[in-house]
Design an enzyme around this catalytic site. Structure first.
Site, PDB file in Angstrom:
ATOM      1  N   ASP A   1       0.281 -11.512   6.955  1.00  0.00           N
ATOM      2  CA  ASP A   1       0.917 -10.726   5.926  1.00  0.00           C
ATOM      3  C   ASP A   1       2.264 -10.100   6.313  1.00  0.00           C
ATOM      4  O   ASP A   1       2.999  -9.513   5.288  1.00  0.00           O
ATOM      5  CB  ASP A   1       0.204  -9.547   5.411  1.00  0.00           C
ATOM      6  CG  ASP A   1      -0.228  -8.588   6.319  1.00  0.00           C
ATOM      7  OD1 ASP A   1      -1.042  -9.140   7.367  1.00  0.00           O
ATOM      8  OD2 ASP A   1      -0.005  -7.407   6.246  1.00  0.00           O
ATOM      9  N   ASN A   2       2.614 -10.155   7.602  1.00  0.00           N
ATOM     10  CA  ASN A   2       4.038  -9.491   7.979  1.00  0.00           C
ATOM     11  C   ASN A   2       4.868 -10.800   8.367  1.00  0.00           C
ATOM     12  O   ASN A   2       5.970 -10.709   9.034  1.00  0.00           O
ATOM     13  CB  ASN A   2       3.934  -8.947   9.356  1.00  0.00           C
ATOM     14  CG  ASN A   2       3.299  -7.545   9.016  1.00  0.00           C
ATOM     15  OD1 ASN A   2       3.112  -7.106   7.828  1.00  0.00           O
ATOM     16  ND2 ASN A   2       2.518  -7.071  10.190  1.00  0.00           N
TER      17      ASN A   2
ATOM     18  N   LYS B   1       9.885   1.945   0.486  1.00  0.00           N
ATOM     19  CA  LYS B   1       8.878   2.168   1.580  1.00  0.00           C
ATOM     20  C   LYS B   1       8.519   3.694   1.442  1.00  0.00           C
ATOM     21  O   LYS B   1       9.575   4.224   1.843  1.00  0.00           O
ATOM     22  CB  LYS B   1       9.101   1.680   2.680  1.00  0.00           C
ATOM     23  CG  LYS B   1       8.186   1.309   3.825  1.00  0.00           C
ATOM     24  CD  LYS B   1       8.478   0.221   4.896  1.00  0.00           C
ATOM     25  CE  LYS B   1       7.185   0.200   5.742  1.00  0.00           C
ATOM     26  NZ  LYS B   1       7.677  -0.825   6.938  1.00  0.00           N
TER      27      LYS B   1
ATOM     28  N   GLY C   1       0.818  -1.259   0.025  1.00  0.00           N
ATOM     29  CA  GLY C   1      -0.017  -0.056   0.120  1.00  0.00           C
ATOM     30  C   GLY C   1       0.922   1.326   0.028  1.00  0.00           C
ATOM     31  O   GLY C   1       0.248   2.438  -0.189  1.00  0.00           O
TER      32      GLY C   1
ATOM     33  N   ASP D   1      -2.447   7.186   2.319  1.00  0.00           N
ATOM     34  CA  ASP D   1      -1.881   8.198   1.304  1.00  0.00           C
ATOM     35  C   ASP D   1      -0.380   7.574   0.771  1.00  0.00           C
ATOM     36  O   ASP D   1       0.129   8.200   0.170  1.00  0.00           O
ATOM     37  CB  ASP D   1      -1.508   9.454   2.077  1.00  0.00           C
ATOM     38  CG  ASP D   1      -0.523   9.351   3.207  1.00  0.00           C
ATOM     39  OD1 ASP D   1       0.021   8.292   3.449  1.00  0.00           O
ATOM     40  OD2 ASP D   1      -0.485  10.400   4.013  1.00  0.00           O
TER      41      ASP D   1
END
EC number: 2.7.7.-
Length: 485
Positions: A252-253, A113, A92, A125
């Site tokens: 997901d980590n 990142k 994201g 954002d």
């Protein structure tokens, strides 16, 4: 000649079908500047030596200019977050820029990142701030210094772009390097969306890239899962032995190759508290320090379910049954090394348990306790006892420990020398990270630079940096950290 012409590339992930990712360009930040450059890692990856003055590297790694060798993509995956499945996950705010071949011959992902919005940003954002960027940069290198499998941090950059969290902050960028960014959640996404051909393809590639020894096994996918279970068990044991709380162990980590991944609301233990909750969003304590071994198994069970089209149920269950004994075995071995015990003896488990009880009941500083034990060749047993409020209980434990040491063939000097190689003098205490963040937000990277010296070799004395081994002030104890970044 471009600096990138001297580096070998192996962009193998983007050779996969497009459903694994979305190609997307980074959204540039304003007035990007270097905050830190990891010279040691850069050398390992084959970058030419420079002193954070390369305009080309700054422009390309920040996403302002795209070299022809780059093919930036946002990965798609899913995952269980705090126990609930979320199908709408993916990169994201990060992008896989490219994959480079290090001097060792291994392929490393370069991941940016804070690169801006992607199709998987949801309501975010796509940005990162200095606070979270500094924490990940320092912690990933601290973990590497402790010999805990981890992703690495190559560079940090700051900008004049405002980013709004609880207050206005400034946009920042982190360049992460890792052998893989494939998560448990990659397999979960393909399984739950019934994309089984692509699911098998991913498993084939994971074996080819990361577990080639499984290729010749009669059951290669079962062998792969066995490897993942073992690596995860070892990683979690290393966390527990070194007093590391991850804070957000969602699937997901979780790295498919057993590396510590996605640093957010982490903490290293100061005062020993097995129930430490470092993530202020973890209201139920799901990811408390003492729950990490259990959650490791829970996450592996979720991965096992998603691998059921490839691996027989009996083989999955057999692998999962090995997790606890593997993790406990690794942990016991690590604790023996921390205590200077090279041989196994009956009663060792009770010695460990009574030590943890003593530390928990008396709020003993975890790293200071082990480092003091490591210096008993020059210190007195009373120096260990003085770390504990209940001196009588401490003396009883120290006496039992010294009696156990008499069963070892090594001398006190030999034993302590080995202990100093596994019990760090320096750890990334949260208050040290916060002080470095405060300075970095004012444009001063001196604390980051100093911490990088001691965290790269946390077992050395570093007399010029003695202040970085200090116990936390009251404001710096048991800090709860936000996931917001």
């Amino acid at each position: 000649m471009s600096v990138w012409d001297s580096i070998s590339f192996n962009n193998r992930f983007t050779a996969l079908p497009r459903l694994f990712y979305t190609p997307i360009q980074p959204t540039p930040l304003n007035n990007v500047q270097w905050l830190a450059w990891n010279h040691n890692l850069a050398n390992e990856l084959g970058f030419p030596s420079f002193e954070c003055t390369s305009e080309e590297l700054l422009e390309t790694l920040s996403g302002n200019v795209e070299p022809e060798q780059f093919s930036p993509v946002a990965m798609k995956y899913a995952g269980h977050q705090f126990g609930s499945y979320n199908p709408d996950l993916g990169d994201g705010r990060g992008l896989l820029l490219a994959q480079v071949v290090a001097k060792s011959g291994e392929t490393f992902d370069l991941h940016l990142k804070g690169a801006g919005k992607t199709p998987y940003s949801r309501m975010g954002d796509g940005r990162a701030v200095i606070r979270s960027t500094v924490r990940e940069y320092l912690c990933s290198e601290a973990m590497a210094g402790l010999n805990i499998p981890t992703t690495r941090a190559l560079a940090m950059m700051t900008s004049d772009t405002p980013v709004y969290r609880e207050k206005q902050e400034w946009g920042a960028l982190l360049v992460r390097a890792a052998e893989s960014h494939i998560r448990f959640g990659h397999f979960e996404h393909l399984f739950y969306t019934n994309q089984l051909a692509e699911h098998k393809l991913l498993a084939d590639k994971v074996i080819e890239w990361h577990f080639p020894e499984c290729l010749d096994d009669d059951k290669p996918y079962a062998a792969m899962f066995n490897q993942i279970v073992d690596r995860t068990a070892e990683m979690v044991a290393l966390w527990q032995a070194n007093g590391f709380a991850h804070g957000v162990m969602n699937t997901d980590n979780m790295s498919i190759i057993g590396q510590t991944f996605d640093y957010g609301p982490f903490a290293f233990l100061d005062e020993y508290d097995p129930r430490l909750i470092c993530n202020h969003s973890d209201y139920q304590g799901r990811y408390a320090f003492n729950q990490q071994p259990r959650i490791g198994l829970w996450n592996l069970s979720a991965l096992a379910h998603s691998l059921s089209p490839l691996v027989d149920k009996a083989d999955l269950e057999a692998a999962l049954e090995q997790y606890e004994p593997q993790m406990n075995g690794y942990f016991s071995q690590l604790m023996r090394r921390k205590l200077g015990l090279l041989s196994k003896h009956e009663g060792d488990s009770r010695l460990f348990e009574s030590m943890f009880e003593l530390m928990s009941q008396n709020k003993v500083d975890y790293p200071r306790f082990f480092r003091t034990l490591s210096n008993l060749d020059t210190l007195l047993p009373q120096d260990v006892i003085d770390l504990v409020i209940d001196r009588e209980a401490a003396k009883l434990w120290v006496d039992n420990y010294l009696q156990r040491c008499e069963l070892e063939e090594s001398s006190v000097a030999e034993r302590c020398e080995k202990m100093r190689q596994v019990n760090p003098k320096y750890i990334l205490r949260n208050y040290l990270a916060q002080l470095a963040i405060d300075k970095a937000e004012r444009g001063d990277s001196s604390d980051i630079d100093a911490l990088m010296v001691v965290l790269a070799d946390p077992y050395a004395e570093h007399p010029d940096y003695e202040h970085l081994a200090a116990l936390p002030p009251e404001w710096g104890k048991a800090m709860e950290i936000s996931c917001s970044s």
